[in-house]
Scaffold this motif. Structure first.
Motif, PDB file in Angstrom:
ATOM      1  N   ARG A1594      42.380 -46.247   9.680  1.00 14.09           N
ATOM      2  CA  ARG A1594      43.304 -47.369   9.658  1.00 14.09           C
ATOM      3  C   ARG A1594      42.723 -48.626  10.306  1.00 14.09           C
ATOM      4  NH1 ARG A1594      48.894 -44.089  11.255  1.00 14.09           N
ATOM      5  NH2 ARG A1594      49.059 -42.967   9.253  1.00 14.09           N
ATOM      6  N   SER A1595      41.486 -48.544  10.744  1.00 12.78           N
ATOM      7  CA  SER A1595      40.849 -49.720  11.322  1.00 12.78           C
ATOM      8  C   SER A1595      40.649 -50.787  10.241  1.00 12.78           C
ATOM      9  CB  SER A1595      39.493 -49.343  11.937  1.00 12.78           C
ATOM     10  OG  SER A1595      39.684 -48.385  12.955  1.00 12.78           O
ATOM     11  N   PRO A1596      40.659 -52.053  10.609  1.00 14.07           N
ATOM     12  CA  PRO A1596      40.492 -53.113   9.609  1.00 14.07           C
ATOM     13  C   PRO A1596      39.089 -53.114   9.020  1.00 14.07           C
ATOM     14  CG  PRO A1596      40.489 -54.020  11.829  1.00 14.07           C
ATOM     15  CD  PRO A1596      40.880 -52.573  11.968  1.00 14.07           C
ATOM     16  N   VAL A1597      38.995 -53.473   7.778  1.00 17.31           N
ATOM     17  CA  VAL A1597      37.735 -53.509   7.043  1.00 17.31           C
ATOM     18  C   VAL A1597      37.427 -54.964   6.698  1.00 17.31           C
ATOM     19  CG1 VAL A1597      36.516 -52.790   4.972  1.00 17.31           C
ATOM     20  CG2 VAL A1597      38.075 -51.213   6.124  1.00 17.31           C
ATOM     21  N   THR A1598      36.214 -55.376   7.065  1.00 20.44           N
ATOM     22  CA  THR A1598      35.843 -56.778   6.836  1.00 20.44           C
ATOM     23  C   THR A1598      34.706 -56.939   5.857  1.00 20.44           C
ATOM     24  OG1 THR A1598      34.356 -56.679   8.748  1.00 20.44           O
ATOM     25  CG2 THR A1598      36.624 -57.466   9.129  1.00 20.44           C
ATOM     26  N   ASN A1599      33.930 -55.911   5.626  1.00 16.40           N
ATOM     27  CA  ASN A1599      32.798 -56.018   4.703  1.00 16.40           C
ATOM     28  C   ASN A1599      32.595 -54.704   3.964  1.00 16.40           C
ATOM     29  OD1 ASN A1599      31.670 -54.354   6.654  1.00 16.40           O
ATOM     30  ND2 ASN A1599      30.671 -56.056   7.719  1.00 16.40           N
ATOM     31  N   PHE A1600      31.612 -54.692   3.086  1.00 14.41           N
ATOM     32  CA  PHE A1600      31.343 -53.502   2.284  1.00 14.41           C
ATOM     33  C   PHE A1600      30.827 -52.368   3.140  1.00 14.41           C
ATOM     34  CE2 PHE A1600      28.446 -50.921  -0.260  1.00 14.41           C
ATOM     35  CZ  PHE A1600      29.312 -50.483  -1.251  1.00 14.41           C
ATOM     36  N   ASP A1601      30.053 -52.698   4.149  1.00 10.86           N
ATOM     37  CA  ASP A1601      29.530 -51.652   5.026  1.00 10.86           C
ATOM     38  C   ASP A1601      30.679 -50.902   5.705  1.00 10.86           C
ATOM     39  OD1 ASP A1601      27.022 -50.568   6.513  1.00 10.86           O
ATOM     40  OD2 ASP A1601      28.466 -51.038   8.097  1.00 10.86           O
ATOM     41  N   ALA A1602      31.680 -51.644   6.143  1.00 10.07           N
ATOM     42  CA  ALA A1602      32.831 -51.002   6.766  1.00 10.07           C
ATOM     43  C   ALA A1602      33.642 -50.215   5.733  1.00 10.07           C
ATOM     44  CB  ALA A1602      33.701 -52.051   7.453  1.00 10.07           C
ATOM     45  N   GLU A1603      33.716 -50.747   4.522  1.00 10.42           N
ATOM     46  CA  GLU A1603      34.443 -50.012   3.471  1.00 10.42           C
ATOM     47  C   GLU A1603      33.747 -48.695   3.152  1.00 10.42           C
ATOM     48  OE1 GLU A1603      37.325 -49.080   0.871  1.00 10.42           O
ATOM     49  OE2 GLU A1603      37.322 -50.885   2.127  1.00 10.42           O
ATOM     50  N   LEU A1604      32.424 -48.730   3.132  1.00 12.87           N
ATOM     51  CA  LEU A1604      31.670 -47.501   2.885  1.00 12.87           C
ATOM     52  C   LEU A1604      31.914 -46.489   4.000  1.00 12.87           C
ATOM     53  CD1 LEU A1604      29.624 -46.297   0.882  1.00 12.87           C
ATOM     54  CD2 LEU A1604      27.809 -47.206   2.338  1.00 12.87           C
ATOM     55  N   ALA A1605      31.933 -46.970   5.240  1.00 13.19           N
ATOM     56  CA  ALA A1605      32.182 -46.070   6.363  1.00 13.19           C
ATOM     57  C   ALA A1605      33.605 -45.541   6.336  1.00 13.19           C
ATOM     58  CB  ALA A1605      31.901 -46.804   7.681  1.00 13.19           C
ATOM     59  N   ARG A1606      34.566 -46.352   5.935  1.00 11.41           N
ATOM     60  CA  ARG A1606      35.949 -45.870   5.879  1.00 11.41           C
ATOM     61  C   ARG A1606      36.129 -44.815   4.794  1.00 11.41           C
ATOM     62  NH1 ARG A1606      41.029 -49.834   4.788  1.00 11.41           N
ATOM     63  NH2 ARG A1606      40.059 -49.921   2.721  1.00 11.41           N
ATOM     64  N   SER A1607      35.426 -44.988   3.687  1.00 16.21           N
ATOM     65  CA  SER A1607      35.503 -43.974   2.636  1.00 16.21           C
ATOM     66  C   SER A1607      35.021 -42.624   3.154  1.00 16.21           C
ATOM     67  CB  SER A1607      34.670 -44.424   1.430  1.00 16.21           C
ATOM     68  OG  SER A1607      34.660 -43.426   0.452  1.00 16.21           O
ATOM     69  N   ASN A1608      33.915 -42.657   3.929  1.00 22.17           N
ATOM     70  CA  ASN A1608      33.419 -41.407   4.504  1.00 22.17           C
ATOM     71  C   ASN A1608      34.368 -40.872   5.565  1.00 22.17           C
ATOM     72  OD1 ASN A1608      31.545 -40.212   6.929  1.00 22.17           O
ATOM     73  ND2 ASN A1608      30.839 -39.552   4.901  1.00 22.17           N
ATOM     74  N   ALA A1609      34.932 -41.756   6.366  1.00 26.39           N
ATOM     75  CA  ALA A1609      35.873 -41.312   7.393  1.00 26.39           C
ATOM     76  C   ALA A1609      37.140 -40.734   6.769  1.00 26.39           C
ATOM     77  CB  ALA A1609      36.219 -42.487   8.305  1.00 26.39           C
ATOM     78  N   ARG A1610      37.551 -41.270   5.629  1.00 30.26           N
ATOM     79  CA  ARG A1610      38.736 -40.726   4.966  1.00 30.26           C
ATOM     80  C   ARG A1610      38.467 -39.297   4.492  1.00 30.26           C
ATOM     81  NH1 ARG A1610      39.166 -44.235   1.334  1.00 30.26           N
ATOM     82  NH2 ARG A1610      40.694 -45.614   2.339  1.00 30.26           N
ATOM     83  N   MET A1611      37.247 -39.077   3.949  1.00 34.20           N
ATOM     84  CA  MET A1611      36.904 -37.704   3.548  1.00 34.20           C
ATOM     85  C   MET A1611      36.941 -36.767   4.746  1.00 34.20           C
ATOM     86  SD  MET A1611      33.265 -36.252   2.106  1.00 34.20           S
ATOM     87  CE  MET A1611      32.559 -36.482   3.725  1.00 34.20           C
ATOM     88  N   CYS A1612      36.406 -37.230   5.869  1.00 29.91           N
ATOM     89  CA  CYS A1612      36.416 -36.401   7.067  1.00 29.91           C
ATOM     90  C   CYS A1612      37.845 -36.169   7.565  1.00 29.91           C
ATOM     91  CB  CYS A1612      35.579 -37.058   8.154  1.00 29.91           C
ATOM     92  SG  CYS A1612      33.826 -37.239   7.728  1.00 29.91           S
ATOM     93  N   MET A1613      38.678 -37.190   7.496  1.00 23.44           N
ATOM     94  CA  MET A1613      40.077 -37.039   7.906  1.00 23.44           C
ATOM     95  C   MET A1613      40.787 -35.999   7.045  1.00 23.44           C
ATOM     96  SD  MET A1613      43.086 -39.878   7.675  1.00 23.44           S
ATOM     97  CE  MET A1613      42.954 -39.825   5.887  1.00 23.44           C
ATOM     98  N   ASP A1614      40.565 -36.075   5.737  1.00 24.42           N
ATOM     99  CA  ASP A1614      41.192 -35.089   4.851  1.00 24.42           C
ATOM    100  C   ASP A1614      40.744 -33.671   5.188  1.00 24.42           C
ATOM    101  OD1 ASP A1614      42.389 -37.221   3.579  1.00 24.42           O
ATOM    102  OD2 ASP A1614      40.859 -37.349   2.009  1.00 24.42           O
ATOM    103  N   LEU A1615      39.453 -33.530   5.489  1.00 28.23           N
ATOM    104  CA  LEU A1615      38.943 -32.194   5.785  1.00 28.23           C
ATOM    105  C   LEU A1615      39.492 -31.680   7.110  1.00 28.23           C
ATOM    106  CD1 LEU A1615      37.070 -30.050   4.637  1.00 28.23           C
ATOM    107  CD2 LEU A1615      35.196 -31.068   5.938  1.00 28.23           C
ATOM    108  N   VAL A1616      39.605 -32.538   8.115  1.00 26.97           N
ATOM    109  CA  VAL A1616      40.152 -32.102   9.395  1.00 26.97           C
ATOM    110  C   VAL A1616      41.634 -31.771   9.256  1.00 26.97           C
ATOM    111  CG1 VAL A1616      40.604 -32.803  11.773  1.00 26.97           C
ATOM    112  CG2 VAL A1616      38.440 -33.397  10.695  1.00 26.97           C
ATOM    113  N   ALA A1617      42.359 -32.535   8.432  1.00 27.73           N
ATOM    114  CA  ALA A1617      43.769 -32.207   8.188  1.00 27.73           C
ATOM    115  C   ALA A1617      43.900 -30.839   7.531  1.00 27.73           C
ATOM    116  CB  ALA A1617      44.399 -33.284   7.315  1.00 27.73           C
TER     117      ALA A1617
END
Length: 2003
Positions: A1594-1617
């Motif tokens: 849920r952290s704010p995304v300002t560039n593509f690098d952050a968007e790429l990291a959020r996509s990976n973090a979302r996968m990790c969040m789903d797996l931990v859930a």
């Protein structure tokens, strides 16, 4: 014969129906039909079956009612015979009470009608099934066997000349001969002159080729078959069996060949009769009865009696006994053993020359010439068989055709198949393939026969004629017929491969002694010429050596002669039989039959067996003058003449008869006219049944049915007679019954004159006369004295009508009628209505009493001719004058003592009270009178107590008896005997019937046969005698209960014991109820009323529950008309059903405290409108706002489409579909309600068509199918096809097929259904079906499924095969299916294929390559499944270098030429390594697969691969996974140790992707390791990381690098859930649910379809099966979770690039039903009860539980979880035992001991229900009263009191305590009574009965003795409360835990710490013995409390004072 009565004219029941239907003409002659009557027994029920057979129809009737007709006019074959026989019943046609496991070799039999036509047999089971069996011969007759039928073949030699002239014959050639085969060595040669053909002379079969040399010989094509004359059929689904015999012991074998091979009966032997006889002393091995058969040989004129047994054959390939190899095995099969070979070698005179048939199971070497000839014959046969192909195809097709030929399931089956087969007779070799037996794999009859390997050397039976192959081929070319086949004699050897089923052992043969030639009867079967019956002697009739006897009678109606053969049955002890068998005795059978000398009785017109509880022969004899007489005779009885009564001319048993056969003018309807018929007009007797009914056929052909009474109809009279017979010598025992017959005849004949009224009860009167006269005869010494005895008898005066009324009202010996002794009529006797008038001279003398009248009748009968015949010097009764004085005295003493024992026996049965007719009071009066005559003053005093008969007046009538019969030293009392043993531990012996017999007869040999008779007469006395013998002096309560069980006591017997006797036994039982020993069997637990222990974790209940409805009954309609019409019109519009009826109550109880389950159901619903919130922005127009709403709803629709994947987990295995309705699979409701304007907005349907979102509909189908329980019944081929879409296949049905496969239901589906589904090549259907079939056949390596999967995988096709026109997803499914099918098999070929697919190198870059990442990942998973957990032992795969190759692909750095291979194959290789080395603890492999050590290398590895490698490493090092932050930190690379808690990450950066992935992999490993454990430590750890990942995403995304990291973090969040939900699976944990609900509510565009799917999967897993299931941690479960929750989730609905979406449902393979449900045994309702779960020390669950309490996890006394059912148990590997704590709720406690009984874990997986039984209110006055007052389960809330409480207002129940009232109102069978159910007797019943005995004015001596027994027991019963002393008096230290104590050699329990239950039983608490003793001291554990006994003592004392 006691009496005879006419039942009218007997006519066939089906005759009227046959005339009405036109089957027979009106008034048909008897020759137009045959009429057979047979008797059937089904348990205690007896049926009379009638078969009316015409030329083409059979009519079956039962019990005088027509049932069914069977017509065969379309078969064009006449009916040869119809009969009823027993065959093995199939499982679905067995009665429900007989579906239990039967002993080996004794299948459940079912009655069937067998109709034999000329060449086929139609079998119709009365239960409904039907079969058609085609016969290879013509049937002449048949006979029913105990199991199956014996078939008699009709000889084909109908044109053979009966006269045989002996002329010289040409010496035979070794290969060509025109001579017929000589008779075999084991057949008897017939006489030179035969009369068989005189009635039908034949001309000589002269031909043009006939010469003087061969004209007198039978033709070349002899029509006599080599089939044995007798064969059998024991099962309609099996082949015909052979009936064989043994070598006659009296004749030495001729030659070597007779020593082996089957010996058949002489072809001239014809079956006459077959019968099974039940004898009283048969051993256990002969429980089915003794089977006797009788045959006749009309050529030799001999009858033969055989014993039939069923053979137990062994498989010749598995037989332990090897046959000796002889030189003959090297010879040609056409040569005799031991003969030299040569071109012109003469053949052995007893052998036929032919090409031999190969023996089954044995290959013989043949010469080249023989092989060539056989090939020529095979080629000729092949030319006639167009379907003959390769061997495999031929065998399969013939096997099917044979099956069809053997088992035609329909009477209207098309006969084309059989017609075609009949055109091509088969060679013997082909017979083994097509028509031959497949019985080597089947069982048959009683013996479970298989084909025997001893079919070897009888070559005259196993050979063929020379096959005229050349002539045959010429005929075929010329268009000739197939006559040549029939001349080959091919069918002569169709029995080559058949099994020997029955063995006939010869007992005796004797001559027919026919006086005339019967050439006119030669064409009819022998069974129509004579009548055979078999009588079994009663137990009291034996020969001189004490052996039982069988009497075989053969009636010859032509010669009017009856031949009788006595068979003596010698039964040896089973122990001696076992010893002889071990020593190798030639006759190990425990039964030997010794024949006696046959006897012939002339001038017997007809005879038959008559049975009415007693078997005798009914003989119709004729004297020289032509007069005829009917009589009853038997060797053990007395000849009794039968006088015919008036025979009625109507069928009184017909339903059409409306008249009356009684002389009563007031009865409407006509009266049947009687015919006075003499025996001279009787022609025959027939059709006898088991109730003394027999038919008499007169000279006009009419059948008159009469009933002859052979035994008393009153059970009490029968028992008195049997008691006297059982103690008398053999020579007089059964003649006593004949004496009762003669007295009955004397009473009915009208010869009793001087009586003013008829005798009311003739049977009782006859018995009393018999007893009185037997003792009165002791005073006579001459026949003159007997004849003059009746002269002094007083003539009874004429009685008044009032006296006659009193006689009819009270026909017994009591002074008052039985009804007046009932307490219900006490008020009438107490009311003084009038004073009786005094007896004056004018009123006349009073009528004599019962005893005086019967004494006078006894005197008169003794003086009659019948009495003199019975008691004279030639008398047949035991006290006749012919016996000496000692013999008469001993007989009188034995009868008197036996009757006294019977009277004492009846005191132990409350079902035989005193105040009934013929009851104890009547017998006591008779015995009292006899005791006075004998001078037995002690007995007279005892009998006279309580009697209201004046004996003084009777005493003067008869002087004292002259003979002296010694009185026993004491009057034995059974109650005193029981009191001495129970209250004092010792006592004198009580006499039993065996003791009386051995004392009086001094014969111990003959008494063995009477054991069963004695047990039936005095069962309770013998039980107590055995009980006291086993009990000895022990005071151990467990031993006492075991002794009761071994003595034969059952709850039913206990319930009928007197209350005073029952109380001591029930007290001991009640002591054992709380804690029965764990070693007790189910029967012992039933005795103590604890069947709940024996049924723990087993679905079967002991008795039908009361009120088992889950919902309260209601009259409200569930569906109205609209819903019904809606259901019929459009099924898919129905509201979805969320819960199964069977589990509604359980699910409601699981989450009864809040609405979390309802919230989860709302979150995962696809049929409800979703509510979203979209506030309009300022300045937005209405059109723009509407467009924003549509875009937002389209975004939310993506989340809705991902719901079905989780919905399948929520409703997993909850539904049991109704098979008659189509199964509903819902669609999607994509319309949303937008707040705050509350506007319904839909989506653009063009964007969401089924083609565009087909995977969403696929998941919807899977979720619907997974709701079906794996235990649902009826999910078969027809039901699946019934639910198939009507037009085209769709995606929902494809998912539905996958779900059925995952649940295991596709295993019962026919294979052809798969081809029907796969033919259209619908991709989704192919995926669902192939994957479902593979899951259903998991690990089976099924060949057909393998072929089915192989044709869908390019790699599995042979080289050069065409390219498959299949989608990539279908081939991926095929690869995964192979892995499932070969799971855990380590199959090398399949492993090589999967490895090659992983490392396959593409030739070039393709746009859509087949072997993409998803395909190679499936190959990696498949390779892992094949070698699951086998990394430590790869066996035959080591040379493949499997590990090195996989590690290279998984960990190597990129090379340019292999970049695409590594990218696509890396994930599959990692997963293969993880599954292969799962839990292997291999540190080397784990270190190699682990993530790189330096962060620089992370740039060369994808983050998801790092995640997978982390998971793989941790799965390998399974035991090292620890749910702590320290372990997480240690698992991370050192650079990330400072960030281990993830709390410091504030900004999204792409360089953290590796860190996120590794950390998610660690969390996923924790989830897999503790899956389904509900471990709160793991949950808290994972929730921490879940919160952090949610924050990061849920952290704010300002560039593509952050968007790429959020996509990976979302996968990790789903797996931990998912990891959190996996750990807490099925618990519905509220902490996790809060996080998952927030994930479900995401409606932003950045959230992908895969992320929504992961969230919904997590919600479903959290409420898996609505809380009824969870996940396991086995190898397969971990692998399945790894596949289902694979981290790479799809980006959109159609994404399958990295992982096929169908694999997301593999979690089904990881589920475990661990929801323990406690149910009330009586109602079946689930209850909420506390349980204690004892955990293993050091287990993960114990550590987690200890961490919460701060205790030591290694202490087993502390680590105990306390939960309330229903609840999920921890992993069963962590549980020691589970104990219920329901005593506070009023239930008995149970223990599930998983440590000592691991099999209970398997039982728990099959059934998670534990049935608890309610405890009775007996544990103490105060707690019982509190429980009774606080019970509110059955209280009516509206009324405020129990509806049955009014009964306590009755006077007798007013003073009951609250605890006793609760016991009375216990309608749920709490166990307070004797036995189970609400009708069981309780302690309150016993108390009321005992108290009523004290309140009655007329006290009973027996009741007072019972009270004395009870009071004495109360003083001693405290010694049994200690329970553990046994015969040791140490008690405190040596408690015998095993129920059978030291007497059975059991060791006492170990000393020391607290004991653990050895089995399922009550959990032993600490200090249990002290607690028990404390409770005993307070008087709270006894069945009858001390306070009740003290009350009875006080009432007895007060009653004594008043008297």
């Amino acid at each position: 014969m006691a009496s005879i009565a006419s039942l009218g004219v007997h006519q066939p029941t089906g005759l009227r129906h046959a005339i009405q239907e036109g089957i027979l003409d009106p008034n048909p002659p008897p020759s137009a039909y045959t009429w057979d009557i047979s008797l059937s027994k089904d348990g205690d029920n007896e049926y009379e079956d009638e078969l009316l057979t015409t030329k083409d129809c059979v009519l079956w009737s039962r019990g005088g009612v027509f049932r069914k007709s069977f017509k065969f006019d379309l078969e064009n074959e006449p009916i040869a015979q119809a009969l009823l026989a027993n065959f093995p019943a199939s499982a679905e046609h067995q009665p429900s009470d007989k579906r239990k496991k039967k002993p080996l070799g004794k299948p459940t039999l079912s009655k069937a009608l067998v109709v034999f036509l000329k060449t086929q047999a139609h079998i119709y089971f009365l239960s409904g099934a039907s079969h058609v069996v085609h016969m290879p011969f013509e049937v002449e007759s048949a006979c029913a066997a105990p199991c199956g039928v014996i078939i008699q073949r009709k000889p084909r030699a109908n044109n053979t000349a009966p006269v045989s002239l002996r002329l010289p014959k040409v010496p035979p050639n070794s290969f060509v001969s025109s001579q017929p085969p000589p008779p075999s060595a084991n057949t008897q040669r017939g006489p030179e002159f035969s009369t068989e053909g005189l009635g039908n002379p034949k001309v000589l079969p002269l031909r043009l080729s006939s010469t003087l040399e061969n004209m007198w010989q039978p033709p070349m094509e002899t029509s006599e078959s080599h089939w044995p004359r007798l064969v059998c059929l024991t099962d309609p689904l099996l082949e015909i069996g052979l009936v064989v015999t043994q070598q006659d012991r009296g004749k030495p074998p001729r030659g070597r060949r007779n020593s082996t091979g089957p010996l058949f009966l002489n072809p001239a032997e014809e079956m006459l009769h077959m019968e099974s006889i039940k004898l009283p002393n048969l051993p256990a091995s002969e429980a089915g009865g003794l089977h006797i058969a009788v045959t006749v040989n009309r050529e030799s004129g001999m009858y033969t009696v055989w014993r039939l047994t069923y053979l137990e054959n062994e498989d010749p390939f598995l037989s332990k006994k090897k046959k000796r190899r002889t030189s003959s095995s090297r010879r040609r099969s056409s040569m005799a053993p031991g003969l030299p070979s040569g071109a012109a070698t003469p053949i052995h005179p007893s052998m036929r020359e032919s090409f031999g048939a190969p023996l089954p199971g044995k290959r013989t070497r043949k010469s080249v010439r023989i092989e060539e000839n056989e090939k020529t014959l095979d080629n000729a046969l092949n030319s006639l068989d167009p379907d003959k192909g390769n061997d495999a195809t031929r065998r399969q097709s013939r096997r099917v055709s044979s099956l069809l030929a053997r088992a035609d399931l329909s009477a209207s089956q098309d006969r084309a198949t059989f017609t075609e087969q009949s055109m091509y007779p088969n060679h013997a070799n082909r017979r083994l393939d097509s028509q031959g037996s497949q019985r080597a794999r089947m069982s048959s009859g009683y013996a479970g026969s298989v084909f025997s390997g001893s079919f070897s050397a009888n070559r005259d039976l196993n050979s063929l004629h020379e096959a005229p192959v050349d002539n045959l081929l010429e005929e075929l070319r010329a268009g000739g017929d197939f006559e040549g086949f029939h001349s080959m004699g091919l069918e002569d050897h169709d029995f080559d491969g058949l099994t020997r089923e029955m063995l006939l052992t010869k007992i005796h043969s004797f001559s027919m002694d026919n006086a005339n030639l019967r050439y006119s009867l030669s064409g009819k079967p022998a069974r129509t010429h004579s009548k055979v019956f078999i009588l079994a002697s009663p137990p009291t009739a034996t020969d001189e050596q004490g052996r039982a006897m069988l009497l075989v009678g053969i009636q010859d109606p032509v010669d009017r002669r009856l031949q009788l053969l006595t068979l003596h049955i010698d039964v040896r002890d089973e122990k001696s039989t076992t010893k002889s068998a071990m020593k190798g005795s030639s006759n190990p059978s425990s039964l030997t039959i010794i024949p006696g000398e046959p006897r012939r009785v002339q001038s017997v017109v007809d005879s038959c067996k008559l049975s009415d509880g007693h078997e005798t022969i009914m003989i119709l004899s004729e004297d020289t003058a032509g007069g005829r007489e009917l009589s009853l005779q038997s060797p053990w009885g007395k000849v009794t003449t039968v006088t015919l009564p008036l025979l009625f001319s109507d069928n009184l048993h017909s339903l059409d008869y409306v008249g009356s056969h009684k002389v009563n003018k007031e009865v409407r309807g006509r009266r049947s006219i009687g015919t006075g018929m003499t025996c001279t007009q009787i022609d025959s007797v027939c059709h006898s049944n088991l109730r003394g009914v027999v038919d008499l056929r007169d000279k006009d052909g009419r059948f008159h049915r009469v009933k002859i009474q052979l035994q008393p109809s009153s059970l009490q009279i029968r028992r008195i007679l049997d008691t006297c017979r059982s103690v008398l010598p053999t020579s007089y025992a059964d003649k006593l019954l004949a004496g009762w017959w003669h007295i009955m005849q004397w009473l009915q004949s009208g010869r009793v004159r001087g009586l003013s009224h008829s005798i009311v009860d003739k049977e009782w009167t006859a018995l009393v006369i018999l007893l009185f006269s037997s003792f009165l005869a002791l005073r006579h010494n001459s026949e003159t004295s007997l004849r003059s005895y009746g002269e002094g008898a007083a003539q009874p005066p004429c009685q008044k009508s009032s006296d006659t009324m009193r006689v009819y009202e009270n026909p017994s010996s009591s002074g008052c009628p039985p009804w007046s002794r009932n307490k219900a009529w006490q008020w009438l006797l107490d009311t003084p209505v009038f004073e009786p008038a005094p007896v004056t001279a004018e009123s006349g003398p009073r009528s004599p009493s019962f005893l005086a009248l019967h004494i006078e009748l006894a005197q008169r009968w003794m003086a009659s001719s019948g009495g003199v015949l019975a008691f004279g010097f030639d008398g047949y009764l035991p006290t006749a004058l012919g016996r000496g004085s000692p013999g008469r005295s001993i007989a009188a003493w034995s009868m008197m003592v036996a009757l006294h024992i019977l009277l004492e026996e009846q005191k132990l049965d409350i079902l035989s009270p005193e105040d009934t007719v013929h009851g104890q009071g009547d017998l006591r009066g008779v015995l009292c009178q006899i005791s006075r005559w004998l001078g037995w003053q002690k007995h007279e005093t005892v009998y006279a107590l309580g009697m209201d008969v004046d004996l003084e007046s009777v005493h003067d009538l008869v002087p004292t008896l002259a003979a002296e019969v010694v009185e026993p030293p004491a009057c034995f009392c059974v109650l005193t005997w029981i009191q001495d043993h129970l209250a004092y531990g010792k006592g004198s012996e009580f006499p039993t019937l065996p003791l009386v017999y051995s004392t009086g007869c001094q014969d111990a040999v003959s008494g063995k046969l009477r054991t069963k008779l004695w047990s039936s007469l005095t069962p309770r006395s013998l039980m107590f005698a055995k009980f006291f013998d086993l009990l000895g002096t022990t005071t151990n309560r467990h031993e006492m209960v075991v002794a009761m069980y071994e003595s034969g006591f059952t709850p039913q017997i206990l319930e009928t014991l007197p209350e005073a006797v029952l109380t001591p036994l029930q007290d001991v039982i009640f002591l054992c109820q709380p804690n029965p020993p764990p070693s007790w069997s189910k029967e012992l637990l039933s005795l103590v009323n604890r069947t709940d222990i024996s049924t723990v974790l087993r679905p079967g209940k002991t008795w039908r529950p009361l009120g088992a409805e889950i919902n309260a009954p209601s009259h409200a309609a569930k569906w109205d008309v609209r819903m019904l019409c809606q259901h019929l019109d459009d099924f898919h519009d129905r509201v979805e059903e969320t819960e199964a009826t069977e589990r509604q109550a359980v699910v409601r109880s699981l989450f009864r405290e809040d609405r979390r389950l309802n919230e989860a159901q709302n979150l995962l619903s696809t049929s409800k409108h979703r509510v979203v919130r979209l506030a309009p922005k300022p300045g937005t127009s209405e059109a723009e706002y509407l467009e924003q709403q549509k875009e937002h709803v389209a975004t939310v629709a993506t989340s809705t489409l991902a719901i079905p994947a989780g919905r399948g987990l929520l409703y997993f295995a909850l539904r049991f579909p109704l098979l008659t309705q189509k199964y509903q699979i819902n669609g999607f409701q994509l319309t949303c309600v937008v707040q705050p304007i509350n506007n319904s907005v839909g989506v653009d349907k063009a964007m969401f068509t089924e083609e565009k979102i087909n995977w969403a509909f696929f998941h919807q189908g899977v979720s619907g199918g997974l709701a079906i329980s794996p235990h649902a019944k009826g999910i078969d081929t027809s039901w699946i096809l019934y639910n198939k879409p009507g037009s085209d296949l769709n995606n929902r049905h494809a998912g539905f097929l996958l779900a059925l496969g995952l649940n295991g239901h596709l295993k019962s589906v026919a294979k052809w259904v798969a081809f029907k589904y796969l033919t259209p090549k619908h991709t989704m259907t192919s995926i669902g079906l192939l994957l479902g079939l593979a899951a259903s056949y998991l690990g089976t390596m099924d060949s057909l499924i393998t072929r089915l999967l192989s044709v869908h995988v390019t790699r599995m096709l042979p080289r050069g095969a065409a390219e498959l026109n299949l989608s990539q997803h279908t081939q991926t499914t095929g690869i995964m299916g192979i892995g499932l099918l070969y799971c855990n098999s380590q199959h090398r070929r399949m492993s090589e294929i999967m490895m090659s697919e992983i490392e396959y190198l593409e030739d070039g870059e393709e746009e859509n390559p087949l072997r993409d990442e998803g395909y190679r990942l499936a190959a990696g998973f498949a390779l892992g499944f094949i070698n699951l957990g086998k990394g430590g032992d790869l066996k035959g795969l080591r040379d493949m270098r499997l590990t090195e190759k996989l590690l290279t692909i998984a960990t190597s750095t990129k090379r340019v030429e292999l970049a695409h291979v590594l990218d696509r194959a890396g994930a599959g290789a990692v997963m293969a390594i993880a599954l292969i080395f799962m839990k292997s603890e291999d540190h080397i492999v784990a270190r190699k697969i682990d993530v790189p050590d330096t962060t620089l290398q992370f740039d060369y590895v994808r983050p998801d691969i790092l995640l997978l490698r982390t998971v793989a490493k941790n799965i390998i090092l399974w035991k090292e996974i620890t749910p702590t932050f320290d372990w997480v930190k240690s698992s991370l690379p050192s650079i990330y140790h400072s960030r281990a808690r993830l709390s410091g990450t504030k900004k999204l950066q792409s360089k953290d992707m590796s860190f996120f992935s590794i950390l998610a992999g660690i969390c996923f490993s924790l989830g897999l390791r503790f899956a389904g454990s509900a471990n709160t430590r793991v949950r808290d750890l994972l929730v921490h990381y879940l919160d952090e990942f949610i924050r990061i995403v849920r952290s704010p995304v300002t560039n593509f690098d952050a968007e790429l990291a959020r996509s990976n973090a979302r996968m990790c969040m789903d797996l931990v859930a998912l990891s959190c939900a996996t750990v807490m699976a099925g618990t519905g944990d509220i902490t996790v649910l809060r996080r998952l609900r927030s994930l479900h509510g995401r409606d932003d565009k950045s959230t992908t379809y895969g992320s929504h799917m992961a969230a919904h999967l997590a919600i479903g897993a959290l409420f898996l099966g609505c809380g009824t299931a969870t996940f396991g941690t086995s190898n397969l479960a971990t692998a399945a979770l790894l596949v289902a929750f694979y981290p790479l989730f799809p980006a959109n609905v159609q994404d399958n690039r990295a992982h096929l979406q169908a694999f997301r449902h593999f979690w089904v393979l990881a589920t475990e039903p661990r929801c323990l449900v406690a149910k009330d045994l009586a109602t079946g309702q689930p209850i909420n009860t506390p349980i204690n779960i004892h955990l293993k020390p050091g287990s993960a669950t114990a550590v987690a539980a200890a961490s919460q309490t701060g205790s030591d996890a290694s202490d087993p006394e502390i680590i105990t979880l306390r939960r309330q059912t229903p609840c999920l148990l921890p992993p069963l590997d962590d549980v020691l035992r589970v104990a219920t704590d329901a005593s506070g709720l009023g239930y008995w406690d149970l223990v599930i001991d998983l440590q000592n009984h691991p099999s209970l874990a398997d039982d728990f997986r099959n059934n998670q229900s534990v049935y608890l039984r309610r405890r009775p209110a007996h544990e103490g006055t105060f707690p019982a009263t509190l429980r009774a007052l606080g019970s509110s389960d059955i209280i009516d809330a509206a009324v405020g009191r129990d509806p049955m409480e009014w009964v306590f207002d009755l006077q007798a129940l007013q003073d009951l305590t609250h605890a006793e009232r609760a016991l009375v109102l216990d309608r749920l069978g709490s166990g307070g009574g004797v036995g189970e159910g609400e009708a069981a007797s309780t302690a309150v019943d016993a108390k009321l009965v005992l108290r009523a005995g004290l309140e009655t004015e007329g006290w009973s001596r027996d009741r007072l003795l019972g009270l004395r027994l009870l009071f004495e027991w109360a003083e001693r019963r405290g010694v049994f409360a200690g329970g553990g002393a046994g015969r040791n008096k140490e008690g405190k230290n040596k408690e015998v835990e095993e129920g059978k104590g030291k007497r059975k050699g059991k060791t006492p329990a170990r000393k020391g710490k607290k004991k653990v239950s050895m089995s399922v039983g009550h959990e032993e608490q600490g200090g249990g013995k002290e607690r028990e003793l404390d409770v005993v001291e307070r008087g709270g554990v006894w069945w009858m409390r001390d306070s009740v006994i003290e009350e009875l003592k006080g009432r007895a004392w007060l009653a004594g004072r008043e008297t």
